[in-house]
Design an enzyme around this catalytic site. Structure first.
Site, mmCIF file in Angstrom:
data_model
loop_
_atom_site.group_PDB
_atom_site.id
_atom_site.type_symbol
_atom_site.label_atom_id
_atom_site.label_comp_id
_atom_site.label_asym_id
_atom_site.label_seq_id
_atom_site.Cartn_x
_atom_site.Cartn_y
_atom_site.Cartn_z
ATOM 1 N N ARG A 61 14.026 6.616 11.678
ATOM 2 C CA ARG A 61 14.777 5.651 12.482
ATOM 3 C C ARG A 61 15.753 4.829 11.654
ATOM 4 O O ARG A 61 16.693 4.257 12.195
ATOM 5 C CB ARG A 61 13.823 4.778 13.300
ATOM 6 C CG ARG A 61 13.182 5.580 14.437
ATOM 7 C CD ARG A 61 12.322 4.728 15.336
ATOM 8 N NE ARG A 61 11.211 4.129 14.627
ATOM 9 C CZ ARG A 61 9.951 4.474 14.775
ATOM 10 N NH1 ARG A 61 9.618 5.405 15.625
ATOM 11 N NH2 ARG A 61 9.004 3.868 14.108
ATOM 12 N N GLU A 98 -1.912 1.937 4.268
ATOM 13 C CA GLU A 98 -3.213 1.382 4.647
ATOM 14 C C GLU A 98 -4.266 2.468 4.802
ATOM 15 O O GLU A 98 -5.419 2.263 4.478
ATOM 16 C CB GLU A 98 -3.071 0.604 5.955
ATOM 17 C CG GLU A 98 -2.214 -0.640 5.795
ATOM 18 C CD GLU A 98 -1.682 -1.129 7.116
ATOM 19 O OE1 GLU A 98 -2.497 -1.501 7.984
ATOM 20 O OE2 GLU A 98 -0.458 -1.128 7.273
#
Length: 174
Positions: A61, A98
């Site tokens: 994006r 993460e």
């Protein structure tokens, strides 16, 4: 035009891509030609003082924000991509997320040593990908002068992971 709140054009989608996540959809902003023009004009206005030679677009994006900015600013675009997406020799940087790890690549020679580069993306959340992008660009010889994102989730404090100025067009606290 300066008093138009672009957040009204960003759709909020609950429980996407998984339960408990509130997704901010830039697609709804991009579908409105006037709002998208205004958004990219505001981003270009904020980035112009950094005088970038190149905009580094984070897959995928970031490509959408870099393209109109490059036209407005007269800057080139270099793509930061996932493994196996760029032809020829590449420079890579791996980083932890993460839940796992990832790697970004740039084509060798895409940046001339010392070129002023601004990193672009749609979203700044935890900051891991942005920090990795800056590290990769520096490996390639760039002078990273800033980062520009369409949206920032400020509660996740991602900008604390980077050592360049960050411009966020829109900020969300949740």
């Amino acid at each position: 035009m300066n008093d138009i709140d672009l957040k009204q054009y960003i759709a909020s989608i609950p429980d996407f891509p998984k339960p408990g996540i509130l997704f901010y959809d830039i697609g709804s902003l991009m579908r409105n030609a006037d709002a998208w023009q205004l958004a990219t004009a505001r981003m270009a206005h904020a980035v112009a003082p950094w005088q970038p030679d190149q905009l580094a677009a984070i897959e995928s994006r970031g490509f959408l924000t870099a393209a109109p900015l490059s036209t407005r600013l007269g800057a080139g675009i270099v793509m930061l991509r996932k493994p196996g997406k760029l032809p020829g020799e590449t420079i890579s940087h791996s980083y932890d997320l993460e839940y796992g790890s990832d790697t970004l690549h740039i084509q060798a020679g895409a940046i001339q040593p010392g070129q002023r580069v601004v990193v672009t993306d749609d979203m700044l959340a935890t900051g891991g990908t942005l920090a990795a992008s800056i590290a990769l660009l520096r490996k390639a010889g760039a002078n990273v002068v800033g980062a520009s994102v369409l949206m920032e989730l400020t509660a996740l404090r991602g900008r604390e992971k980077v050592d360049v100025p960050v411009h966020a067009l829109l900020s969300y606290d949740d």
